[in-house]
Enzyme design. Structure first.
Site, PDB file in Angstrom:
ATOM      1  N   VAL A   1       0.856  -1.178   0.000  1.00 62.60           N
ATOM      2  CA  VAL A   1       0.000   0.000   0.000  1.00 62.60           C
ATOM      3  C   VAL A   1       0.889   1.224   0.000  1.00 62.60           C
ATOM      4  O   VAL A   1       1.999   1.205   0.522  1.00 62.60           O
ATOM      5  CB  VAL A   1      -0.975   0.028   1.201  1.00 62.60           C
ATOM      6  CG1 VAL A   1      -2.031  -1.048   1.055  1.00 62.60           C
ATOM      7  CG2 VAL A   1      -0.255  -0.099   2.513  1.00 62.60           C
ATOM      8  N   SER A   2       0.381   2.291  -0.602  1.00 61.67           N
ATOM      9  CA  SER A   2       1.198   3.482  -0.807  1.00 61.67           C
ATOM     10  C   SER A   2       1.138   4.466   0.351  1.00 61.67           C
ATOM     11  O   SER A   2       2.069   5.229   0.553  1.00 61.67           O
ATOM     12  CB  SER A   2       0.743   4.205  -2.078  1.00 61.67           C
ATOM     13  OG  SER A   2       0.811   3.339  -3.170  1.00 61.67           O
ATOM     14  N   THR A   3       0.042   4.468   1.081  1.00 59.64           N
ATOM     15  CA  THR A   3      -0.084   5.444   2.162  1.00 59.64           C
ATOM     16  C   THR A   3      -0.449   4.738   3.459  1.00 59.64           C
ATOM     17  O   THR A   3      -0.946   3.614   3.457  1.00 59.64           O
ATOM     18  CB  THR A   3      -1.177   6.493   1.856  1.00 59.64           C
ATOM     19  OG1 THR A   3      -2.443   5.840   1.835  1.00 59.64           O
ATOM     20  CG2 THR A   3      -0.920   7.197   0.531  1.00 59.64           C
TER      21      THR A   3
END
Length: 187
Positions: free
Chosen positions: A8-10
Protein backbone atom coordinates in the site's frame (compact mmCIF):
# COMPACT_ATOMS: atom_id res chain seq x y z
CA UNK A 1 4.64 -22.38 -5.54
CA UNK A 2 2.43 -19.28 -5.43
CA UNK A 3 4.14 -16.32 -3.80
CA UNK A 4 2.18 -13.15 -3.12
CA UNK A 5 3.25 -9.55 -2.87
CA UNK A 6 1.10 -6.81 -1.36
CA UNK A 7 1.88 -3.12 -0.99
CA UNK A 8 0.00 0.00 0.00
CA UNK A 9 1.20 3.48 -0.81
CA UNK A 10 -0.08 5.44 2.16
CA UNK A 11 -0.55 4.88 5.86
CA UNK A 12 -4.29 5.38 5.39
CA UNK A 13 -4.68 2.45 2.99
CA UNK A 14 -5.55 -0.99 4.29
CA UNK A 15 -3.14 -3.81 3.55
CA UNK A 16 -5.51 -6.47 4.92
CA UNK A 17 -7.72 -6.54 1.80
CA UNK A 18 -4.78 -7.41 -0.44
CA UNK A 19 -3.44 -9.98 2.04
CA UNK A 20 -6.85 -11.66 2.19
CA UNK A 21 -7.15 -11.77 -1.62
CA UNK A 22 -3.68 -13.31 -1.90
CA UNK A 23 -4.50 -15.90 0.75
CA UNK A 24 -7.75 -16.79 -1.05
CA UNK A 25 -5.77 -17.15 -4.29
CA UNK A 26 -3.74 -19.88 -2.58
CA UNK A 27 -0.42 -18.10 -2.00
CA UNK A 28 1.96 -20.21 0.08
CA UNK A 29 4.03 -17.20 1.15
CA UNK A 30 3.29 -13.47 1.03
CA UNK A 31 5.71 -10.56 1.15
CA UNK A 32 4.22 -7.17 1.97
CA UNK A 33 5.15 -3.55 2.51
CA UNK A 34 3.26 -0.62 3.93
CA UNK A 35 3.89 3.14 4.01
CA UNK A 36 4.79 5.62 1.34
CA UNK A 37 5.45 4.35 -2.17
CA UNK A 38 8.90 5.89 -1.88
CA UNK A 39 9.53 3.96 1.32
CA UNK A 40 12.69 1.93 1.43
CA UNK A 41 10.71 -0.72 3.34
CA UNK A 42 8.59 -1.42 0.25
CA UNK A 43 11.71 -1.68 -1.90
CA UNK A 44 13.36 -3.99 0.61
CA UNK A 45 10.33 -6.29 0.70
CA UNK A 46 10.16 -6.34 -3.10
CA UNK A 47 13.88 -7.16 -3.20
CA UNK A 48 13.26 -10.02 -0.72
CA UNK A 49 10.53 -11.35 -2.99
CA UNK A 50 12.72 -11.26 -6.10
CA UNK A 51 15.59 -12.93 -4.26
CA UNK A 52 13.24 -15.59 -2.85
CA UNK A 53 11.48 -16.75 -6.03
CA UNK A 54 12.80 -19.74 -7.94
CA UNK A 55 12.26 -21.49 -11.23
CA UNK A 56 8.61 -22.48 -11.60
CA UNK A 57 7.24 -20.12 -8.93
CA UNK A 58 4.36 -17.78 -9.74
CA UNK A 59 4.36 -14.33 -8.18
CA UNK A 60 0.82 -13.13 -7.50
CA UNK A 61 -0.25 -9.51 -6.99
CA UNK A 62 -3.74 -8.03 -6.79
CA UNK A 63 -2.91 -5.44 -9.46
CA UNK A 64 0.19 -4.78 -11.54
CA UNK A 65 0.85 -1.40 -9.91
CA UNK A 66 1.69 -3.16 -6.63
CA UNK A 67 5.13 -3.96 -8.15
CA UNK A 68 6.24 -0.35 -8.50
CA UNK A 69 5.47 3.33 -8.77
CA UNK A 70 6.21 3.63 -12.49
CA UNK A 71 5.78 1.35 -15.48
CA UNK A 72 9.55 1.25 -15.91
CA UNK A 73 10.03 0.07 -12.31
CA UNK A 74 7.29 -2.53 -12.78
CA UNK A 75 8.90 -3.85 -15.97
CA UNK A 76 12.31 -4.00 -14.30
CA UNK A 77 10.81 -6.05 -11.48
CA UNK A 78 9.01 -8.27 -13.98
CA UNK A 79 12.30 -8.84 -15.83
CA UNK A 80 13.99 -9.79 -12.55
CA UNK A 81 11.19 -12.21 -11.69
CA UNK A 82 11.45 -13.82 -15.14
CA UNK A 83 15.25 -14.00 -14.84
CA UNK A 84 14.76 -16.14 -11.71
CA UNK A 85 12.60 -18.53 -13.78
CA UNK A 86 9.39 -17.39 -12.09
CA UNK A 87 6.25 -15.94 -13.68
CA UNK A 88 3.73 -13.25 -12.73
CA UNK A 89 -0.02 -13.30 -12.38
CA UNK A 90 -2.31 -10.43 -11.38
CA UNK A 91 -5.60 -11.22 -9.67
CA UNK A 92 -7.37 -8.55 -11.69
CA UNK A 93 -6.42 -10.49 -14.84
CA UNK A 94 -4.47 -7.72 -16.54
CA UNK A 95 -1.24 -9.75 -16.79
CA UNK A 96 -0.60 -13.47 -16.64
CA UNK A 97 2.82 -14.71 -17.70
CA UNK A 98 2.30 -17.99 -15.81
CA UNK A 99 1.29 -19.53 -19.12
CA UNK A 100 4.04 -19.20 -21.70
CA UNK A 101 1.68 -18.12 -24.47
CA UNK A 102 2.10 -15.72 -27.36
CA UNK A 103 -0.55 -13.48 -25.78
CA UNK A 104 1.40 -13.24 -22.49
CA UNK A 105 4.58 -12.42 -24.39
CA UNK A 106 2.75 -9.79 -26.45
CA UNK A 107 1.31 -8.27 -23.26
CA UNK A 108 4.78 -7.85 -21.75
CA UNK A 109 6.05 -6.28 -24.98
CA UNK A 110 3.06 -3.95 -25.01
CA UNK A 111 3.82 -2.92 -21.44
CA UNK A 112 7.39 -2.20 -22.53
CA UNK A 113 6.08 0.03 -25.31
CA UNK A 114 3.97 1.95 -22.81
CA UNK A 115 6.96 2.29 -20.47
CA UNK A 116 8.98 3.82 -23.29
CA UNK A 117 6.07 6.13 -24.13
CA UNK A 118 5.80 7.17 -20.48
CA UNK A 119 9.51 7.98 -20.35
CA UNK A 120 9.40 9.94 -23.62
CA UNK A 121 6.43 11.98 -22.36
CA UNK A 122 8.25 12.79 -19.13
CA UNK A 123 11.38 13.84 -21.04
CA UNK A 124 9.30 15.96 -23.40
CA UNK A 125 7.44 17.72 -20.58
CA UNK A 126 10.68 18.29 -18.67
CA UNK A 127 12.39 19.74 -21.74
CA UNK A 128 9.43 22.02 -22.48
CA UNK A 129 9.40 23.23 -18.87
CA UNK A 130 13.13 23.86 -18.90
CA UNK A 131 12.93 25.82 -22.17
CA UNK A 132 10.05 27.92 -20.86
CA UNK A 133 11.96 28.66 -17.66
CA UNK A 134 15.07 29.64 -19.66
CA UNK A 135 12.98 32.02 -21.78
CA UNK A 136 11.86 33.68 -18.54
CA UNK A 137 15.48 34.13 -17.47
CA UNK A 138 15.79 31.25 -15.02
CA UNK A 139 19.36 30.03 -14.79
CA UNK A 140 20.04 26.36 -14.10
CA UNK A 141 22.94 24.73 -12.40
CA UNK A 142 25.17 25.77 -9.59
CA UNK A 143 25.41 29.46 -8.79
CA UNK A 144 28.72 31.03 -9.81
CA UNK A 145 31.07 31.29 -6.85
CA UNK A 146 32.00 34.83 -7.88
CA UNK A 147 29.68 37.67 -8.82
CA UNK A 148 30.32 39.52 -12.06
CA UNK A 149 31.78 42.37 -10.03
CA UNK A 150 34.12 40.02 -8.12
CA UNK A 151 35.23 38.47 -11.42
CA UNK A 152 36.08 41.93 -12.87
CA UNK A 153 37.93 42.87 -9.69
CA UNK A 154 39.94 39.62 -9.74
CA UNK A 155 40.84 40.02 -13.43
CA UNK A 156 42.00 43.61 -12.78
CA UNK A 157 44.11 42.45 -9.84
CA UNK A 158 45.71 39.68 -11.91
CA UNK A 159 46.34 42.06 -14.81
CA UNK A 160 48.06 44.47 -12.38
CA UNK A 161 50.44 41.70 -11.26
CA UNK A 162 48.76 40.55 -8.05
CA UNK A 163 49.46 36.88 -7.35
CA UNK A 164 46.73 34.26 -7.59
CA UNK A 165 47.02 33.61 -3.85
CA UNK A 166 46.70 37.30 -2.93
CA UNK A 167 43.83 37.77 -5.38
CA UNK A 168 41.94 34.78 -3.96
CA UNK A 169 42.44 36.06 -0.42
CA UNK A 170 41.31 39.58 -1.32
CA UNK A 171 38.17 38.32 -3.11
CA UNK A 172 37.42 35.70 -0.47
CA UNK A 173 37.56 32.62 -2.68
CA UNK A 174 39.90 29.75 -3.46
CA UNK A 175 42.99 29.78 -5.64
CA UNK A 176 41.36 27.14 -7.87
CA UNK A 177 38.50 29.53 -8.60
CA UNK A 178 40.96 32.27 -9.57
CA UNK A 179 42.94 29.82 -11.75
CA UNK A 180 39.71 28.84 -13.57
CA UNK A 181 38.74 32.48 -14.01
CA UNK A 182 42.20 33.32 -15.36
CA UNK A 183 42.07 30.36 -17.80
CA UNK A 184 38.58 31.37 -18.95
CA UNK A 185 39.56 35.00 -19.61
CA UNK A 186 43.06 34.44 -21.02
CA UNK A 187 43.41 34.90 -24.80
Amino acid sequence: MLIGFARVSTKDQDLETQLQQLQEAGCDKVFHGKHSGASSQNQAKLRELVDYVRDGDIVVVTKLDRLGRSLKAILNTLDEIHAQGARLKTLDGSVDTSQNTPFATAMVHLLGTFAELERNLIVSRTTEGREEAKSKGVRFGRKPSLTDEDQRKAINMLNNGTSVRATAKAIGTTRQTIYRLRAKTSP
